[in-house]
Design a protein around this motif. Structure first.
Motif, PDB file in Angstrom:
ATOM      1  N   ARG B 127      17.040 -34.521  -7.896  1.00 48.62           N
ATOM      2  CA  ARG B 127      16.166 -33.740  -7.011  1.00 48.62           C
ATOM      3  C   ARG B 127      16.798 -32.356  -6.838  1.00 48.62           C
ATOM      4  NH1 ARG B 127      13.319 -37.700  -3.456  1.00 48.62           N
ATOM      5  NH2 ARG B 127      12.821 -35.979  -2.057  1.00 48.62           N
ATOM      6  N   LEU B 128      16.012 -31.310  -7.075  1.00 51.47           N
ATOM      7  CA  LEU B 128      16.523 -29.943  -6.917  1.00 51.47           C
ATOM      8  C   LEU B 128      16.735 -29.639  -5.436  1.00 51.47           C
ATOM      9  CD1 LEU B 128      17.129 -27.258  -8.492  1.00 51.47           C
ATOM     10  CD2 LEU B 128      14.812 -26.552  -7.858  1.00 51.47           C
ATOM     11  N   ARG B 129      17.838 -28.989  -5.113  1.00 51.10           N
ATOM     12  CA  ARG B 129      18.112 -28.614  -3.722  1.00 51.10           C
ATOM     13  C   ARG B 129      17.188 -27.483  -3.268  1.00 51.10           C
ATOM     14  NH1 ARG B 129      24.742 -28.479  -3.892  1.00 51.10           N
ATOM     15  NH2 ARG B 129      24.995 -30.711  -4.250  1.00 51.10           N
ATOM     16  N   ASP B 130      17.028 -27.377  -1.949  1.00 46.36           N
ATOM     17  CA  ASP B 130      16.167 -26.336  -1.369  1.00 46.36           C
ATOM     18  C   ASP B 130      16.570 -24.938  -1.813  1.00 46.36           C
ATOM     19  OD1 ASP B 130      14.635 -28.143  -0.011  1.00 46.36           O
ATOM     20  OD2 ASP B 130      15.694 -27.912   1.895  1.00 46.36           O
ATOM     21  N   ASP B 131      17.879 -24.720  -1.973  1.00 45.53           N
ATOM     22  CA  ASP B 131      18.339 -23.364  -2.313  1.00 45.53           C
ATOM     23  C   ASP B 131      18.330 -23.107  -3.828  1.00 45.53           C
ATOM     24  OD1 ASP B 131      20.501 -24.781  -3.267  1.00 45.53           O
ATOM     25  OD2 ASP B 131      21.948 -23.944  -1.850  1.00 45.53           O
ATOM     26  N   ARG B 132      17.850 -24.092  -4.616  1.00 48.51           N
ATOM     27  CA  ARG B 132      17.679 -23.984  -6.064  1.00 48.51           C
ATOM     28  C   ARG B 132      19.011 -23.880  -6.820  1.00 48.51           C
ATOM     29  NH1 ARG B 132      12.706 -23.340  -7.534  1.00 48.51           N
ATOM     30  NH2 ARG B 132      13.405 -22.836  -9.630  1.00 48.51           N
ATOM     31  N   CYS B 133      20.136 -24.020  -6.130  1.00 47.79           N
ATOM     32  CA  CYS B 133      21.428 -23.791  -6.786  1.00 47.79           C
ATOM     33  C   CYS B 133      21.905 -24.987  -7.608  1.00 47.79           C
ATOM     34  CB  CYS B 133      22.498 -23.442  -5.755  1.00 47.79           C
ATOM     35  SG  CYS B 133      22.254 -21.785  -5.101  1.00 47.79           S
ATOM     36  N   ALA B 134      21.454 -26.173  -7.282  1.00 46.01           N
ATOM     37  CA  ALA B 134      21.952 -27.367  -7.962  1.00 46.01           C
ATOM     38  C   ALA B 134      21.008 -28.533  -7.688  1.00 46.01           C
ATOM     39  CB  ALA B 134      23.357 -27.712  -7.461  1.00 46.01           C
ATOM     40  N   TYR B 135      21.281 -29.610  -8.415  1.00 47.25           N
ATOM     41  CA  TYR B 135      20.526 -30.846  -8.201  1.00 47.25           C
ATOM     42  C   TYR B 135      21.369 -31.829  -7.400  1.00 47.25           C
ATOM     43  CZ  TYR B 135      17.023 -29.855 -11.868  1.00 47.25           C
ATOM     44  OH  TYR B 135      16.020 -29.331 -12.618  1.00 47.25           O
ATOM     45  N   ASP B 136      20.696 -32.705  -6.669  1.00 45.24           N
ATOM     46  CA  ASP B 136      21.346 -33.886  -6.105  1.00 45.24           C
ATOM     47  C   ASP B 136      20.894 -35.083  -6.919  1.00 45.24           C
ATOM     48  OD1 ASP B 136      22.794 -32.832  -3.866  1.00 45.24           O
ATOM     49  OD2 ASP B 136      20.855 -32.464  -2.903  1.00 45.24           O
ATOM     50  N   SER B 137      21.824 -36.016  -7.086  1.00 44.34           N
ATOM     51  CA  SER B 137      21.476 -37.255  -7.768  1.00 44.34           C
ATOM     52  C   SER B 137      20.576 -38.085  -6.857  1.00 44.34           C
ATOM     53  CB  SER B 137      22.772 -38.023  -8.075  1.00 44.34           C
ATOM     54  OG  SER B 137      22.459 -39.304  -8.526  1.00 44.34           O
ATOM     55  N   GLU B 138      19.598 -38.741  -7.462  1.00 44.12           N
ATOM     56  CA  GLU B 138      18.717 -39.648  -6.735  1.00 44.12           C
ATOM     57  C   GLU B 138      18.985 -41.060  -7.267  1.00 44.12           C
ATOM     58  OE1 GLU B 138      14.195 -39.302  -5.362  1.00 44.12           O
ATOM     59  OE2 GLU B 138      14.364 -39.421  -7.532  1.00 44.12           O
ATOM     60  N   ALA B 139      19.447 -41.936  -6.406  1.00 43.93           N
ATOM     61  CA  ALA B 139      19.788 -43.290  -6.869  1.00 43.93           C
ATOM     62  C   ALA B 139      18.543 -44.018  -7.348  1.00 43.93           C
ATOM     63  CB  ALA B 139      20.439 -44.055  -5.732  1.00 43.93           C
ATOM     64  N   ILE B 140      18.633 -44.628  -8.518  1.00 45.79           N
ATOM     65  CA  ILE B 140      17.528 -45.432  -9.039  1.00 45.79           C
ATOM     66  C   ILE B 140      17.756 -46.887  -8.644  1.00 45.79           C
ATOM     67  CG2 ILE B 140      16.411 -46.306 -11.116  1.00 45.79           C
ATOM     68  CD1 ILE B 140      16.843 -43.621 -12.428  1.00 45.79           C
TER      69      ILE B 140
END
Lengths: 94, 149
Positions: B127-140
Protein backbone atom coordinates in the motif's frame (compact mmCIF):
# COMPACT_ATOMS: atom_id res chain seq x y z
CA UNK A 1 -21.50 26.86 -14.22
CA UNK A 2 -22.13 24.11 -11.73
CA UNK A 3 -20.46 20.79 -12.53
CA UNK A 4 -20.04 17.56 -10.60
CA UNK A 5 -16.57 16.16 -10.02
CA UNK A 6 -16.44 12.49 -9.04
CA UNK A 7 -13.65 11.69 -6.60
CA UNK A 8 -12.06 8.27 -7.24
CA UNK A 9 -12.37 5.91 -4.28
CA UNK A 10 -8.63 5.88 -3.40
CA UNK A 11 -8.59 9.68 -3.09
CA UNK A 12 -11.77 10.19 -1.06
CA UNK A 13 -9.76 10.18 2.15
CA UNK A 14 -8.25 13.47 0.97
CA UNK A 15 -11.64 15.00 0.08
CA UNK A 16 -13.59 14.69 3.33
CA UNK A 17 -14.63 11.17 2.23
CA UNK A 18 -16.96 12.61 -0.39
CA UNK A 19 -17.84 10.62 -3.51
CA UNK A 20 -18.40 13.78 -5.53
CA UNK A 21 -18.37 17.53 -5.16
CA UNK A 22 -20.20 20.36 -6.93
CA UNK A 23 -17.94 23.10 -8.28
CA UNK A 24 -18.26 26.21 -10.36
CA UNK A 25 -16.03 26.05 -13.43
CA UNK A 26 -16.17 26.94 -17.12
CA UNK A 27 -13.50 24.47 -18.25
CA UNK A 28 -11.66 21.39 -16.98
CA UNK A 29 -8.58 23.32 -15.86
CA UNK A 30 -10.72 25.56 -13.68
CA UNK A 31 -12.55 22.58 -12.23
CA UNK A 32 -9.32 20.82 -11.31
CA UNK A 33 -7.91 24.02 -9.83
CA UNK A 34 -11.06 24.57 -7.76
CA UNK A 35 -10.95 20.95 -6.60
CA UNK A 36 -7.34 21.05 -5.43
CA UNK A 37 -7.85 24.49 -3.85
CA UNK A 38 -10.71 23.08 -1.78
CA UNK A 39 -8.90 19.82 -0.92
CA UNK A 40 -5.20 20.63 -0.78
CA UNK A 41 -4.13 17.08 0.13
CA UNK A 42 -5.46 15.86 -3.22
CA UNK A 43 -2.94 17.84 -5.19
CA UNK A 44 0.14 15.67 -4.72
CA UNK A 45 -1.75 12.60 -5.93
CA UNK A 46 -2.97 14.36 -9.08
CA UNK A 47 -0.05 16.63 -9.97
CA UNK A 48 3.70 16.08 -10.02
CA UNK A 49 6.14 18.53 -8.43
CA UNK A 50 6.43 20.49 -11.70
CA UNK A 51 2.71 21.23 -11.62
CA UNK A 52 1.74 18.91 -14.44
CA UNK A 53 -1.04 16.38 -14.19
CA UNK A 54 0.64 13.07 -13.36
CA UNK A 55 1.11 10.93 -16.44
CA UNK A 56 -1.21 8.21 -15.17
CA UNK A 57 -4.05 10.58 -14.20
CA UNK A 58 -6.76 10.98 -16.82
CA UNK A 59 -9.78 13.26 -16.83
CA UNK A 60 -13.11 12.55 -18.49
CA UNK A 61 -15.99 14.91 -19.16
CA UNK A 62 -19.08 12.75 -19.11
CA UNK A 63 -17.73 9.78 -21.13
CA UNK A 64 -15.09 11.61 -23.17
CA UNK A 65 -11.36 11.60 -22.39
CA UNK A 66 -10.16 15.22 -22.46
CA UNK A 67 -6.92 14.15 -24.21
CA UNK A 68 -9.07 13.81 -27.34
CA UNK A 69 -10.91 17.08 -26.70
CA UNK A 70 -9.27 20.36 -25.70
CA UNK A 71 -7.37 18.96 -22.70
CA UNK A 72 -7.61 21.30 -19.71
CA UNK A 73 -9.26 23.92 -21.91
CA UNK A 74 -12.17 21.56 -22.59
CA UNK A 75 -15.29 23.66 -21.92
CA UNK A 76 -17.83 22.55 -19.34
CA UNK A 77 -21.58 22.98 -19.54
CA UNK A 78 -24.05 23.20 -16.69
CA UNK A 79 -24.57 19.73 -15.22
CA UNK A 80 -21.48 18.08 -16.77
CA UNK A 81 -19.77 15.31 -14.82
CA UNK A 82 -15.98 15.34 -14.54
CA UNK A 83 -14.33 12.02 -13.64
CA UNK A 84 -10.73 11.41 -12.61
CA UNK A 85 -9.58 8.00 -13.80
CA UNK A 86 -6.12 6.51 -13.32
CA UNK A 87 -4.35 4.36 -15.84
CA UNK A 88 -2.56 1.65 -13.90
CA UNK A 89 1.10 1.28 -14.76
CA UNK A 90 4.18 -0.21 -13.25
CA UNK A 91 6.80 -2.85 -13.64
CA UNK A 92 10.43 -3.58 -13.11
CA UNK A 93 13.10 -0.94 -12.87
CA UNK A 94 15.20 -2.20 -15.78
CA UNK B 1 4.52 -5.77 11.45
CA UNK B 2 2.11 -4.43 8.85
CA UNK B 3 -1.03 -2.61 9.94
CA UNK B 4 -2.76 -3.65 6.73
CA UNK B 5 -4.20 -7.10 6.12
CA UNK B 6 -5.56 -8.44 2.84
CA UNK B 7 -7.57 -11.65 2.99
CA UNK B 8 -7.59 -13.80 -0.13
CA UNK B 9 -8.70 -17.37 -0.75
CA UNK B 10 -6.16 -19.93 -1.84
CA UNK B 11 -8.17 -20.31 -5.05
CA UNK B 12 -7.91 -16.65 -6.03
CA UNK B 13 -4.26 -16.41 -4.98
CA UNK B 14 -3.66 -19.41 -7.24
CA UNK B 15 -5.34 -17.62 -10.12
CA UNK B 16 -2.98 -14.65 -9.78
CA UNK B 17 0.04 -16.98 -9.77
CA UNK B 18 -1.33 -18.88 -12.77
CA UNK B 19 -1.82 -15.63 -14.69
CA UNK B 20 1.80 -14.69 -14.00
CA UNK B 21 2.95 -18.08 -15.29
CA UNK B 22 0.71 -17.86 -18.36
CA UNK B 23 2.14 -14.53 -19.50
CA UNK B 24 5.79 -15.24 -18.49
CA UNK B 25 8.26 -13.81 -19.51
CA UNK B 26 5.91 -10.86 -19.88
CA UNK B 27 4.19 -9.09 -17.01
CA UNK B 28 0.57 -9.95 -16.28
CA UNK B 29 -1.91 -7.52 -14.74
CA UNK B 30 -5.45 -7.43 -13.47
CA UNK B 31 -7.98 -5.79 -11.19
CA UNK B 32 -8.74 -6.91 -7.65
CA UNK B 33 -12.38 -6.73 -6.58
CA UNK B 34 -13.51 -7.09 -3.02
CA UNK B 35 -14.92 -5.47 0.06
CA UNK B 36 -13.60 -3.47 2.95
CA UNK B 37 -15.37 -2.99 6.24
CA UNK B 38 -13.89 -1.55 9.42
CA UNK B 39 -10.40 -1.86 8.02
CA UNK B 40 -10.70 -5.54 7.07
CA UNK B 41 -10.17 -5.97 3.35
CA UNK B 42 -10.97 -9.16 1.44
CA UNK B 43 -10.46 -10.15 -2.20
CA UNK B 44 -13.64 -11.64 -3.64
CA UNK B 45 -12.97 -11.53 -7.35
CA UNK B 46 -10.33 -10.92 -10.01
CA UNK B 47 -10.52 -9.39 -13.44
CA UNK B 48 -7.50 -10.40 -15.57
CA UNK B 49 -6.65 -7.65 -18.03
CA UNK B 50 -4.47 -7.32 -21.10
CA UNK B 51 -1.08 -5.72 -20.61
CA UNK B 52 -1.29 -2.74 -23.00
CA UNK B 53 2.47 -2.08 -22.96
CA UNK B 54 3.24 -3.83 -26.25
CA UNK B 55 6.61 -2.06 -26.50
CA UNK B 56 8.14 -3.52 -23.31
CA UNK B 57 5.85 -6.12 -21.75
CA UNK B 58 8.77 -7.92 -20.03
CA UNK B 59 9.33 -5.08 -17.58
CA UNK B 60 6.26 -2.87 -17.82
CA UNK B 61 2.52 -3.20 -17.60
CA UNK B 62 -0.26 -0.76 -18.28
CA UNK B 63 -4.00 -0.83 -17.79
CA UNK B 64 -5.70 1.86 -19.84
CA UNK B 65 -8.22 4.26 -18.28
CA UNK B 66 -10.95 2.63 -20.37
CA UNK B 67 -10.04 -0.75 -18.84
CA UNK B 68 -10.02 0.88 -15.39
CA UNK B 69 -13.54 2.16 -16.01
CA UNK B 70 -14.61 -1.33 -17.13
CA UNK B 71 -13.16 -2.79 -13.93
CA UNK B 72 -14.98 -0.16 -11.84
CA UNK B 73 -18.24 -1.02 -13.61
CA UNK B 74 -17.67 -4.74 -13.14
CA UNK B 75 -17.13 -4.16 -9.41
CA UNK B 76 -20.29 -2.05 -9.12
CA UNK B 77 -22.34 -4.65 -11.03
CA UNK B 78 -21.25 -7.30 -8.50
CA UNK B 79 -21.82 -5.01 -5.51
CA UNK B 80 -18.09 -5.01 -4.85
CA UNK B 81 -15.37 -2.37 -4.79
CA UNK B 82 -12.30 -2.07 -6.98
CA UNK B 83 -9.78 -2.44 -4.15
CA UNK B 84 -6.54 -2.81 -6.05
CA UNK B 85 -4.40 -4.22 -8.81
CA UNK B 86 -2.08 -7.16 -9.32
CA UNK B 87 0.86 -7.65 -11.62
CA UNK B 88 3.84 -9.97 -11.99
CA UNK B 89 7.58 -9.36 -11.86
CA UNK B 90 9.20 -11.90 -14.20
CA UNK B 91 12.57 -13.07 -12.82
CA UNK B 92 12.52 -10.35 -10.17
CA UNK B 93 11.44 -10.00 -6.54
CA UNK B 94 7.84 -9.30 -5.52
CA UNK B 95 8.73 -5.79 -4.39
CA UNK B 96 7.48 -2.53 -5.93
CA UNK B 97 9.92 -0.69 -8.12
CA UNK B 98 10.51 3.05 -8.23
CA UNK B 99 8.47 3.06 -11.44
CA UNK B 100 5.63 1.35 -9.56
CA UNK B 101 5.76 4.01 -6.83
CA UNK B 102 5.60 6.90 -9.28
CA UNK B 103 2.46 5.45 -10.85
CA UNK B 104 0.47 4.54 -7.76
CA UNK B 105 -2.17 5.95 -5.47
CA UNK B 106 -2.63 5.28 -1.78
CA UNK B 107 -5.55 3.07 -0.59
CA UNK B 108 -5.30 0.58 -3.46
CA UNK B 109 -3.80 -2.84 -2.65
CA UNK B 110 -0.99 -3.66 -5.08
CA UNK B 111 -0.29 -7.38 -5.24
CA UNK B 112 2.97 -8.40 -6.94
CA UNK B 113 3.82 -12.00 -7.74
CA UNK B 114 7.38 -12.96 -8.56
CA UNK B 115 7.71 -15.47 -11.42
CA UNK B 116 11.17 -17.01 -11.62
CA UNK B 117 12.05 -19.04 -14.73
CA UNK B 118 8.36 -19.54 -15.36
CA UNK B 119 7.55 -20.70 -11.82
CA UNK B 120 5.52 -18.62 -9.34
CA UNK B 121 7.41 -17.69 -6.18
CA UNK B 122 6.69 -15.02 -3.57
CA UNK B 123 3.50 -13.02 -3.65
CA UNK B 124 3.29 -9.81 -1.62
CA UNK B 125 0.85 -6.94 -1.30
CA UNK B 126 1.72 -3.28 -0.84
CA UNK B 127 0.00 0.00 0.00
CA UNK B 128 1.46 3.38 -1.00
CA UNK B 129 1.91 5.80 1.90
CA UNK B 130 0.00 9.08 2.03
CA UNK B 131 3.18 11.06 1.40
CA UNK B 132 3.97 8.92 -1.71
CA UNK B 133 7.53 8.35 -0.45
CA UNK B 134 7.34 4.59 0.07
CA UNK B 135 5.13 1.55 0.31
CA UNK B 136 4.00 -0.31 3.40
CA UNK B 137 3.74 -4.06 3.26
CA UNK B 138 0.20 -5.42 3.47
CA UNK B 139 0.03 -8.84 5.12
CA UNK B 140 -1.68 -11.45 2.96
CA UNK B 141 -3.95 -13.71 5.00
CA UNK B 142 -4.88 -16.88 3.18
CA UNK B 143 -8.41 -18.13 3.62
CA UNK B 144 -9.55 -21.61 2.72
CA UNK B 145 -13.00 -20.72 1.46
CA UNK B 146 -13.76 -20.27 -2.18
CA UNK B 147 -14.62 -16.89 -3.59
CA UNK B 148 -18.22 -15.85 -2.99
CA UNK B 149 -18.79 -14.81 -6.59
Amino acid sequence: MAVKVIIPTPLRAYADKQESVQLQASNVGEAMQALTARFKELKKHLYSDDGRLRSFVNVYVNDEDIRYMQKDQTPLREGDTVSIVPSIAGGLQQ
Amino acid sequence: MSDFVLKISQELAGKIRAHGVQTYPHECCGAILGRESEGAREVLGLMPLANRRDDSPRNRFEVTPDDVRLAEKSARDQNLELIGWYHSHPDAPARPSEFDREHAWPWYSYIIVSVQSGQPRDMNSWRLRDDRCAYDSEAIESTARSASI
